[in-house]
Design an enzyme around this catalytic site. Structure first.
Site, short mmCIF file in Angstrom:
data_model
loop_
_atom_site.label_atom_id
_atom_site.label_comp_id
_atom_site.label_asym_id
_atom_site.label_seq_id
_atom_site.Cartn_x
_atom_site.Cartn_y
_atom_site.Cartn_z
N LYS A 125 39.96 40.68 40.70
CA LYS A 125 39.26 41.94 41.35
C LYS A 125 40.30 42.69 41.91
O LYS A 125 40.34 43.90 41.92
CB LYS A 125 38.41 41.58 42.23
N ASP A 169 38.71 34.57 42.12
CA ASP A 169 40.01 34.74 41.59
C ASP A 169 39.92 35.46 40.06
O ASP A 169 40.68 35.08 39.29
CB ASP A 169 40.89 33.66 41.51
N GLN A 207 35.74 37.12 46.80
CA GLN A 207 35.18 35.79 46.55
C GLN A 207 34.35 36.10 45.08
O GLN A 207 34.77 37.14 44.65
CB GLN A 207 34.36 34.88 47.33
N GLY A 213 42.40 36.59 48.53
CA GLY A 213 43.71 37.20 47.94
C GLY A 213 43.87 38.07 46.99
O GLY A 213 43.38 37.53 45.78
N HIS A 214 43.90 39.40 47.02
CA HIS A 214 43.88 40.33 46.19
C HIS A 214 45.24 40.71 45.89
O HIS A 214 45.97 41.34 46.75
CB HIS A 214 43.13 41.53 46.35
#
Ligand code: IMP
Length: 456
Positions: free
Chosen positions: A33, A30, A241, A57-58
């Site tokens: 990225k 988080d 991650q 989750g991007h």
């Protein structure tokens, strides 16, 4: 066989990376990225995801729409980019179909731009049920997984009974093997966890429907990546991650189940490490973590609350509130070393606006009063550490949207300088807001130059 690398034949081994770049999270995920990859993707004709699954989750933006990407490389938003998903990933075929449909509904056409390795490991519905059951059984010691079946799928891969993505193109074999494996999972669910077994007919129906959609995407990323590289095309590798969640180098066992380190990208794609390019580590100007596990600088009081509020620190994948705390230079330095980070993108500097003073952890002390300057191998030993803080002045002016160093208050520049000194690598990007334009590049050197050329 596409023959030996023509650069090698031409005696140009020194030019191996051809402008490619590796982006890795350098904290507990988080870090932002998604924003960096989104910014850069336009400058790269190919983007690769190499680890993890839809636990990631991007968030990326396209024509005023926000997309939360979980599996598909963020480069997909750029209509010209080729995207690859490596063998080191774990793939839930239903989640992949949902994501692709969501992208299509938002106007992103995928066509034949997405290639999925036939050697990736499949996540089956029973893997998710096992993830939930195992977490439930751990009680207060739970890892706080995303519940996506990531760990159980990687476990099956390591146990040599996992199913690989190539089976999606062979429904008969797929069904045979999936039923067999899911039946074994059901036994574990019932006998070990006293949980309800899964309805395999229903699960199989969903899997086969998704398989039909995903099968046309199967293809080996290695030859294509090598061909692009040999043609002098730069490639962007998008880590998921973060180093502190890495299966080996993270705060084990409170980690994810894949290797998040840059070198694993080569193994995941079946290409040489020389293709990866320099490593850009992404860090926040403070620290967050979701799920359980040690977090030495976590603040349970006002500071943590303020960071969570100002930084909108709620998970992209699960919506969980993130734990927040001061910048931990010990953990960050450890990540720089373990992942071979060449330069840093520091995110969310603006979240620190208005704080009178800031703290940076520069070492820890253990219960015996000894000074500790790195992360111990045992999570329990990390839990026992107390951070030793250095206090630096904060700033009252707003840095929101600052796009050059001139627009930063002197204390913010001092903060950046101090972090660079503590980490031993330059901060070449600073993010001052969620929008693309709220970003600056700074400093000199090969990574800063590469970023400027790609961002242009
Ligand atoms: P898993 O990857 O779902 O098995 O979760 C293991 C640990 O990694 C948990 O603490 C999760 O919260 C964390 N985690 C997994 N993926 C991400 C991510 O993309 N961002 C932040 N934390 C993550």
């Amino acid at each position: 066989y596409d023959g030996p690398n023509p650069r090698w034949r031409a005696g140009k081994l020194g030019d191996m990376a051809a402008g490619s770049l590796m982006v890795v999270g350098a904290q507990w995920g988080d870090e932002g990225k998604g924003k960096i990859v989104d910014l850069l993707a336009g400058g790269f004709p190919a983007v690769v995801r190499y680890n993890g699954g839809h636990n990631a989750g991007h968030t990326v933006k396209f024509e005023d729409k926000h997309f939360a990407l979980h599996l598909v490389p963020s480069g997909i938003i750029n209509p010209r980019a080729r995207c690859f998903m490596g063998a080191g990933m774990v793939i839930d075929p239903m989640a992949l179909v949902t994501e692709i449909d969501g992208l299509a509904a938002g106007g992103v056409t995928i066509g034949d731009r997405l290639t999925l390795s036939p050697r990736a490991t499949l996540i089956l519905p029973t893997h998710c049920a096992l993830d939930a059951a195992r977490e439930g059984a751990l009680g207060t010691k739970k890892i706080g997984t995303t519940g996506r079946g990531i760990g159980p799928a990687y476990q099956d891969q390591a146990q040599r009974r996992g199913l690989r993505t190539h089976l999606l193109a062979d429904p008969k074999r797929f069904e045979e093997r999936a039923r067999k494996l899911m039946a074994q999972h059901n036994v574990e669910l019932e006998r070990v966890f006293d949980a309800t077994p899964m309805d395999l007919d229903e699960a199989m129906e969903r899997l086969l429907a998704a398989a039909e959609r995903v099968a046309p995407m199967l293809g080996d990323p290695g030859p294509e990546i090598r061909a692009l590289h040999n043609a002098g095309q730069p490639i962007l590798f998008e880590g998921a991650q973060g180093v502190l969640l890495d299966i080996t180098w993270g705060t084990y066992p409170f980690v994810t189940s894949s290797s998040c380190l840059p070198a694993s990208a080569a193994a995941s794609c079946g290409v040489g490490v020389g293709l990866l390019g320099p490593v850009l580590g992404i860090m926040k100007a403070y620290v967050t973590r979701v799920g359980g596990g040690p977090f030495p600088t976590e603040d349970h009081g006002e500071v943590g609350e303020r960071l969570r509020k100002a930084g909108h620190e709620f998970g992209t994948t699960t919506g969980r509130p993130r734990r927040c705390g001061w910048f931990d230079a010990v953990a960050a330095r450890y990540a720089v070393d373990a992942a071979g980070i060449d330069a840093i993108a520091l995110m969310k500097l603006d979240v620190l606006d208005g704080m009178e003073e800031l703290k940076i952890a520069t070492s820890y002390t253990d219960p015996e009063g000894r000074t500790v300057t790195t992360l111990p191998a045992e999570a329990e030993d990390v839990e026992r550490l107390t951070p030793v803080y250095e206090t630096v002045p904060g700033w009252s002016a707003s840095t929101v949207g600052a796009t050059s160093e001139d627009a930063l208050p002197p204390q913010a520049l001092e903060y950046l300088d101090r972090l660079e000194t503590l980490l031993g690598v330059p901060i070449v990007v600073v993010s001052t807001g969620p929008r693309r334009e709220e970003t600056m590049t700074r400093g000199q050197g090969p990574v800063a130059d590469l970023l400027r050329s790609r961002l242009a």
